[in-house]
Design an enzyme around this catalytic site. Structure first.
Site, short mmCIF file in Angstrom:
data_model
loop_
_atom_site.label_atom_id
_atom_site.label_comp_id
_atom_site.label_asym_id
_atom_site.label_seq_id
_atom_site.Cartn_x
_atom_site.Cartn_y
_atom_site.Cartn_z
N HIS A 18 41.50 35.13 32.39
CA HIS A 18 42.96 34.94 32.48
C HIS A 18 43.44 34.07 31.31
O HIS A 18 44.45 34.37 30.67
CB HIS A 18 43.33 34.20 33.77
CG HIS A 18 43.06 34.94 35.04
ND1 HIS A 18 42.42 34.37 36.12
CD2 HIS A 18 43.37 36.21 35.43
CE1 HIS A 18 42.35 35.24 37.11
NE2 HIS A 18 42.90 36.36 36.72
N LYS A 42 47.45 36.88 51.96
CA LYS A 42 46.14 37.07 51.30
C LYS A 42 45.14 35.97 51.64
O LYS A 42 43.99 36.05 51.24
CB LYS A 42 46.33 37.13 49.78
CG LYS A 42 46.37 38.55 49.23
CD LYS A 42 46.25 38.52 47.72
CE LYS A 42 45.89 39.86 47.13
NZ LYS A 42 45.76 39.79 45.67
N ARG A 91 40.31 44.91 32.22
CA ARG A 91 38.90 44.63 31.95
C ARG A 91 38.11 45.90 31.72
O ARG A 91 37.22 45.96 30.88
CB ARG A 91 38.29 43.86 33.12
CG ARG A 91 38.77 42.44 33.23
CD ARG A 91 38.46 41.86 34.56
NE ARG A 91 39.11 42.62 35.63
CZ ARG A 91 39.18 42.26 36.89
NH1 ARG A 91 38.60 41.15 37.27
NH2 ARG A 91 39.81 43.00 37.77
N SER A 129 38.23 36.44 39.68
CA SER A 129 38.31 35.27 40.57
C SER A 129 37.35 35.45 41.74
O SER A 129 36.75 34.48 42.22
CB SER A 129 39.74 35.09 41.09
OG SER A 129 40.62 34.87 40.03
O1 PNS Z 1 45.93 39.00 40.41
P1 PNS Z 1 46.47 40.13 41.25
O2 PNS Z 1 46.27 39.83 42.73
O3 PNS Z 1 45.90 41.46 40.85
O4 PNS Z 1 48.05 40.18 40.98
C1 PNS Z 1 48.86 41.12 41.64
C2 PNS Z 1 50.34 40.89 41.34
C3 PNS Z 1 50.77 39.46 41.63
C4 PNS Z 1 50.61 41.18 39.88
C5 PNS Z 1 51.14 41.91 42.22
O5 PNS Z 1 50.66 41.83 43.53
C6 PNS Z 1 52.65 41.66 42.24
O6 PNS Z 1 53.32 41.80 41.25
N1 PNS Z 1 53.16 41.30 43.44
C7 PNS Z 1 54.57 41.02 43.65
C8 PNS Z 1 55.26 42.15 44.44
C9 PNS Z 1 55.68 43.25 43.49
O7 PNS Z 1 56.57 43.08 42.69
N2 PNS Z 1 54.95 44.40 43.53
C10 PNS Z 1 55.15 45.47 42.56
C11 PNS Z 1 55.99 46.59 43.10
S1 PNS Z 1 55.16 47.50 44.34
#
Ligand code: PNS
Length: 158
Positions: A18, A42, A91, A129
């Site tokens: 990250h 989560k 990745r 993570s």
């Molecule tokens: O590190 P992660 O868990 O892969 O991150 C996921 C993240 C935070 C990028 C994603 O879950 C997110 O953007 N959540 C907010 C809700 C949203 O806007 N979703 C996209 C439209 S469905």
């Protein structure tokens, strides 16, 4: 016009992978917001406040990087910061399908915000993570996987 990018994620906890994306983005954009998803469903290891604090601790040297938590839609957070770019690290091919879905969903919600993918550095291509937490749970070394400043905070959770 100022170019602002959002790097969203759970960051539970932030890894060197990250951090690499943050450091590279900080060179490309005027302002970078690391946006920590505050998602109670989560059940993360670290609370959103703790994750923000850990990220602030390891990004303190970057003058143009800001760290905040958000809930709700990512595009709404991006709009609130006048950001036109979402940066996602990729990745491996396995990341692509999910990330592509997200990018298209966000594009559909807000056409003016572009998602850009940044290929992760090869030494971090396996890192996540979840792997960090699994290693920490077994008291395995975390050097080179996460910033040294946060290693003890991770062990303290187990
Ligand atoms: O590190 P992660 O868990 O892969 O991150 C996921 C993240 C935070 C990028 C994603 O879950 C997110 O953007 N959540 C907010 C809700 C949203 O806007 N979703 C996209 C439209 S469905």
């Amino acid at each position: 016009m100022e170019k602002t990018a959002i790097i969203p994620g759970s960051f539970d906890p932030i890894t060197n992978g990250h951090l690499d994306v943050v450091a590279r983005s900080a060179k490309l954009f005027d302002k970078v917001y690391v946006a920590v998803l505050n998602n109670n469903s989560k059940s993360p290891l670290f609370s959103a406040e703790e994750r923000v604090e850990l990220i602030k601790r390891v990004t303190g040297d970057f003058q143009n990087v800001y760290v905040e938590s958000f809930s709700g839609l990512l595009v709404d957070f991006a709009k609130s910061k006048s950001a036109s770019f979402i940066i996602k690290g990729l990745r491996a091919v396995s990341d692509f399908e999910y990330e592509c879905q997200m990018a298209l969903a966000n594009k559909n919600l807000e056409g003016d915000i572009e998602t850009l993918f940044m290929t992760s550095s090869p030494n971090y291509s396996y890192l996540s993570s979840s792997i960090v937490k699994e290693l920490a749970r077994h008291h395995a070394p975390l050097e080179n996987l996460v910033p040294n400043e946060i290693i003890q905070d991770i062990y303290n959770k187990y």
